[in-house]
Motif scaffolding. Structure first.
Motif, mmCIF file in Angstrom:
data_model
loop_
_atom_site.group_PDB
_atom_site.id
_atom_site.type_symbol
_atom_site.label_atom_id
_atom_site.label_comp_id
_atom_site.label_asym_id
_atom_site.label_seq_id
_atom_site.Cartn_x
_atom_site.Cartn_y
_atom_site.Cartn_z
ATOM 1 N N THR A 40 -29.629 30.083 -22.932
ATOM 2 C CA THR A 40 -28.564 29.170 -22.519
ATOM 3 C C THR A 40 -27.230 29.869 -22.767
ATOM 4 O O THR A 40 -27.041 30.487 -23.812
ATOM 5 N N ILE A 41 -26.331 29.763 -21.810
ATOM 6 C CA ILE A 41 -25.010 30.371 -21.944
ATOM 7 C C ILE A 41 -24.075 29.374 -22.620
ATOM 8 O O ILE A 41 -23.982 28.216 -22.202
ATOM 9 N N GLN A 42 -23.379 29.821 -23.669
ATOM 10 C CA GLN A 42 -22.431 28.976 -24.385
ATOM 11 C C GLN A 42 -21.116 29.737 -24.589
ATOM 12 O O GLN A 42 -21.124 30.956 -24.767
ATOM 13 N N PRO A 43 -19.980 29.026 -24.568
ATOM 14 C CA PRO A 43 -18.702 29.699 -24.838
ATOM 15 C C PRO A 43 -18.647 30.205 -26.282
ATOM 16 O O PRO A 43 -19.238 29.599 -27.184
ATOM 17 N N ASP A 44 -17.927 31.279 -26.480
ATOM 18 C CA ASP A 44 -17.696 31.782 -27.830
ATOM 19 C C ASP A 44 -16.708 30.849 -28.547
ATOM 20 O O ASP A 44 -15.864 30.202 -27.913
ATOM 21 N N GLU A 233 -27.447 32.410 -25.950
ATOM 22 C CA GLU A 233 -28.279 31.829 -27.009
ATOM 23 C C GLU A 233 -29.743 31.923 -26.603
ATOM 24 O O GLU A 233 -30.137 31.421 -25.545
ATOM 25 N N MET A 234 -30.542 32.563 -27.450
ATOM 26 C CA MET A 234 -31.968 32.742 -27.185
ATOM 27 C C MET A 234 -32.785 32.067 -28.283
ATOM 28 O O MET A 234 -32.383 32.079 -29.454
ATOM 29 N N LEU A 235 -33.899 31.484 -27.909
ATOM 30 C CA LEU A 235 -34.820 30.869 -28.869
ATOM 31 C C LEU A 235 -36.064 31.734 -28.952
ATOM 32 O O LEU A 235 -36.819 31.858 -27.981
ATOM 33 N N PHE A 280 -36.402 30.560 -33.851
ATOM 34 C CA PHE A 280 -35.169 31.061 -34.460
ATOM 35 C C PHE A 280 -34.139 31.294 -33.358
ATOM 36 O O PHE A 280 -34.482 31.755 -32.262
ATOM 37 N N LYS A 281 -32.873 30.978 -33.652
ATOM 38 C CA LYS A 281 -31.816 31.214 -32.669
ATOM 39 C C LYS A 281 -31.289 32.633 -32.825
ATOM 40 O O LYS A 281 -30.973 33.069 -33.927
ATOM 41 N N VAL A 282 -31.190 33.327 -31.702
ATOM 42 C CA VAL A 282 -30.653 34.684 -31.656
ATOM 43 C C VAL A 282 -29.538 34.703 -30.618
ATOM 44 O O VAL A 282 -29.691 34.129 -29.529
ATOM 45 N N GLU A 283 -28.417 35.341 -30.937
ATOM 46 C CA GLU A 283 -27.297 35.436 -30.010
ATOM 47 C C GLU A 283 -27.165 36.859 -29.488
ATOM 48 O O GLU A 283 -27.445 37.827 -30.202
ATOM 49 N N ALA A 284 -26.734 36.969 -28.243
ATOM 50 C CA ALA A 284 -26.456 38.270 -27.635
ATOM 51 C C ALA A 284 -25.139 38.182 -26.882
ATOM 52 O O ALA A 284 -24.698 37.095 -26.485
#
Length: 359
Positions: A40-44, A233-235, A280-284
């Motif tokens: 899912t794309i989320q704003p910084d 945001e990756m699960l 687990f949440k992972v951000e890139a």
């Protein structure tokens, strides 16, 4: 009896079965081992806006999609309670100041009592020691001596108690004054917070409340985040999370950009597992960012764990018993290496010219 037609029929059936059986040759290719994840794309720097006072929304000064600057007014709130609290705090502060500094203070009253008690103590002290000297000379009576002594000790004790009372009262009034000053300062701050401001320069992604609605400090009013920087945001399943580290390459496919892929890198791994979905949440962060992005865009990602060039591979669907394949000469056990969802590396057991068959 001639069996030739029957014999040829059996051979034909066997040959037909073998020709229809799925078979393939191992192929050399680039093999990439990766971990799959939905995204899912989320704003910084995204955050939910809250008010530190309860009340009724008077005006919403921005719209969804608006650009806002840091400290820009967002929402105005009507609330008379802080004004009443400020007035009460001001009255309490004035009373505390009067009690501590005023002319008719409690401390002044006690001081006057101490002065009076000191005079009594001094007078009783003179009378007692005079009577004591007379009694030592066998002048006067024992009863008169005891009376003077008792009065002296009572005066001394009363003076001691009044001094303690003064010290305790002074400490209490000083504490009450400081508390009143702090309460007044807090009330002043609350009366200034009728307008909610943006903490960052960015974009308004959502407005949750309308003018006229009653709000509390627990309820979010809006959602604000960066307008040009986005996070992925990756699960990730708990089975795979231990294999992922920061700065790993990520291949991104977005549903909105069906024919394109984008490159990213792992920037953050959250250490706490989400018990609801066991992930687990992972951000890139993007390396090549799409031209247009919106909060909430979805897609899929492959986090690259390993990559090899020119390796001998077979489809994983041809494996039996985990590490065996069926060949023309029977079942062969393989030594396996890197793998992805579709293919697996063959280190030994067969070569490029060995046909393998599906069971």
């Amino acid at each position: 009896m001639k069996l030739y037609p029957f014999f040829f029929l059996v051979l034909y059936i066997l040959f037909s079965c073998e020709s229809k059986q799925d078979k393939t040759l191992p192929v050399k290719r680039e093999l990439v081992e990766s971990v799959y994840s939905s995204i899912t794309i989320q704003p910084d720097n995204v955050y939910k806006v809250h008010s530190i006072v309860s009340g009724i929304i008077d005006k919403v000064l921005v719209k969804e999609g608006s650009q806002v600057a840091r400290n820009q007014d967002i929402i105005q709130i009507i609330n008379n309670t802080p004004k009443l609290n400020l007035k009460n705090s001001e009255l309490s502060l004035q009373l505390a100041q009067e009690n501590y500094y005023g002319k008719a203070t409690i401390l002044k009253t006690i001081k006057d009592e101490i002065a009076s008690a000191y005079l009594n103590y001094k007078n009783d002290s003179i009378n007692f020691f005079r009577q004591k000297n007379l009694w030592q000379q066998k002048i006067g009576s024992n009863a008169e001596y005891d009376t003077r002594k008792l009065k002296y000790e009572l005066s001394k004790n009363n003076l001691y108690l009044l001094k303690n009372k003064y010290n305790q009262t002074e400490n209490q009034l000083k504490t009450t004054l400081k508390q009143a000053e702090n309460s007044y300062r807090v009330s002043q701050i609350n009366t200034k917070d009728f307008t909610v401001k943006s903490k960052i320069t960015g974009k308004v992604y959502a407005i949750y409340k309308e003018p006229g609605e009653l709000i509390s400090i627990q309820e979010p009013l809006a959602l604000i985040g960066s307008s040009n920087r986005f996070l992925i945001e990756m699960l990730v399943d708990e089975v795979d999370i231990i294999r992922i580290t920061e700065n790993m390459d990520v291949i991104i496919k977005l549903d909105a950009y069906k024919e394109q892929t984008f490159n990213a890198k792992v920037s953050k791994i959250y250490p706490q597992k989400d018990e609801r979905n066991q992930t687990f949440k992972v951000e890139a962060t993007f390396i090549n960012t799409p031209q247009v992005l919106y909060a909430g865009l979805s897609g899929e990602a492959n986090i690259i764990l390993k990559k090899k060039e020119n390796v001998l591979t077979i489809p994983k669907s041809y494996l039996t018993q985990g590490n065996q394949v069926l060949t023309k000469n029977g079942v062969v056990t393989l030594k396996l290496g890197l793998e992805n969802i579709e293919f697996i590396e063959v280190l030994s057991g067969i070569d490029e010219n060995t046909y393998i068959y599906k069971e």
